[in-house]
Design an enzyme around this catalytic site. Structure first.
Site, PDB file in Angstrom:
ATOM      1  N   LEU A   1       7.788   1.333   5.992  1.00  0.00           N
ATOM      2  CA  LEU A   1       8.804   0.273   5.961  1.00  0.00           C
ATOM      3  C   LEU A   1      10.189   0.818   5.614  1.00  0.00           C
ATOM      4  CD1 LEU A   1       9.606  -2.717   6.197  1.00  0.00           C
ATOM      5  CD2 LEU A   1       8.911  -2.977   3.796  1.00  0.00           C
TER       6      LEU A   1
ATOM      7  N   THR B   1       0.856  -1.183   0.000  1.00  0.00           N
ATOM      8  CA  THR B   1       0.000   0.000   0.000  1.00  0.00           C
ATOM      9  C   THR B   1       0.899   1.241   0.000  1.00  0.00           C
ATOM     10  OG1 THR B   1      -0.217  -0.112   2.397  1.00  0.00           O
ATOM     11  CG2 THR B   1      -1.942  -1.189   1.095  1.00  0.00           C
TER      12      THR B   1
ATOM     13  N   THR C   1       1.548   4.460   1.533  1.00  0.00           N
ATOM     14  CA  THR C   1       2.346   4.997   2.639  1.00  0.00           C
ATOM     15  C   THR C   1       3.222   3.917   3.247  1.00  0.00           C
ATOM     16  OG1 THR C   1       0.691   6.681   3.099  1.00  0.00           O
ATOM     17  CG2 THR C   1       2.232   6.192   4.866  1.00  0.00           C
ATOM     18  N   CYS C   2       2.697   2.721   3.341  1.00  0.00           N
ATOM     19  CA  CYS C   2       3.450   1.611   3.931  1.00  0.00           C
ATOM     20  C   CYS C   2       4.718   1.318   3.131  1.00  0.00           C
ATOM     21  CB  CYS C   2       2.574   0.361   3.999  1.00  0.00           C
ATOM     22  SG  CYS C   2       1.004   0.617   4.845  1.00  0.00           S
ATOM     23  N   SER C   3       4.593   1.318   1.806  1.00  0.00           N
ATOM     24  CA  SER C   3       5.715   0.969   0.929  1.00  0.00           C
ATOM     25  C   SER C   3       6.664   2.126   0.677  1.00  0.00           C
ATOM     26  CB  SER C   3       5.189   0.461  -0.411  1.00  0.00           C
ATOM     27  OG  SER C   3       4.522  -0.766  -0.239  1.00  0.00           O
TER      28      SER C   3
END
EC number: 1.11.1.27
Length: 160
Positions: free
Chosen positions: A54, A46, A48-50
């Site tokens: 992370l 997703t 923001t996550c990527s």
């Protein structure tokens, strides 16, 4: 009720894909006798996550270790195959242990699920970060919906 400072990390067994195939991994193994930063993303791959969450922890892994952190763990309500592919794509290596929580067992035990049905995601984990020492929570930071502020690697470094 969600996990709080002073609580013990729930004991849960999850599946983790290794070079030797699918293996059981327990939260007891991950947290016992160690200082652990655990952060949660709503989903692998997703935006923001990527792009931010992370990578921030991958880049800050050495700085976290310099502050006494033994292990950095990222949990997401995704299956082990997706988590492994995400780690490969993000060149995570050994910087962050990617913990798949495909059935939201651990995230539910933490009291930190969210309903992403409106976005076609079903049950997911809220965006959060916590610090635990020998399985006892010493810091918890849960994001407000749609925010990315208190659970970033920078925020956790500042809290340590």
């Amino acid at each position: 009720m969600s996990i709080q400072v002073g609580d013990t990390i729930p004991s849960v067994t999850l599946k983790h894909l290794t070079a030797n195939g699918m293996q059981d991994v327990t939260t007891d193994e991950l947290f016992k006798g160690q200082k652990v930063v655990l952060f949660s993303v709503p989903g692998a791959f997703t935006p923001t996550c990527s792009a931010k969450h992370l990578p921030g922890f991958v880049q800050s892994a050495e700085a976290l270790k310099a502050k006494g952190v033994d292990r950095v763990v990222c949990v997401a309500v995704n299956d082990p195959f997706v988590m492994r592919a995400w780690g490969d794509k993000g060149n995570v290596g050994d910087a962050v242990f990617l913990l798949p929580d495909g059935n939201a067992t651990f995230t539910s035990a933490l009291g930190l699920t969210m309903d992403g049905s409106a976005h076609g995601l079903g049950t997911r984990g809220q965006r959060f970060a916590l610090v635990a020492e020998d399985g006892k929570v010493t810091h918890v930071a849960v994001e407000a919906p749609g925010k990315f502020e208190v659970s970033s690697a920078e925020a956790i470094l500042a809290a340590l």
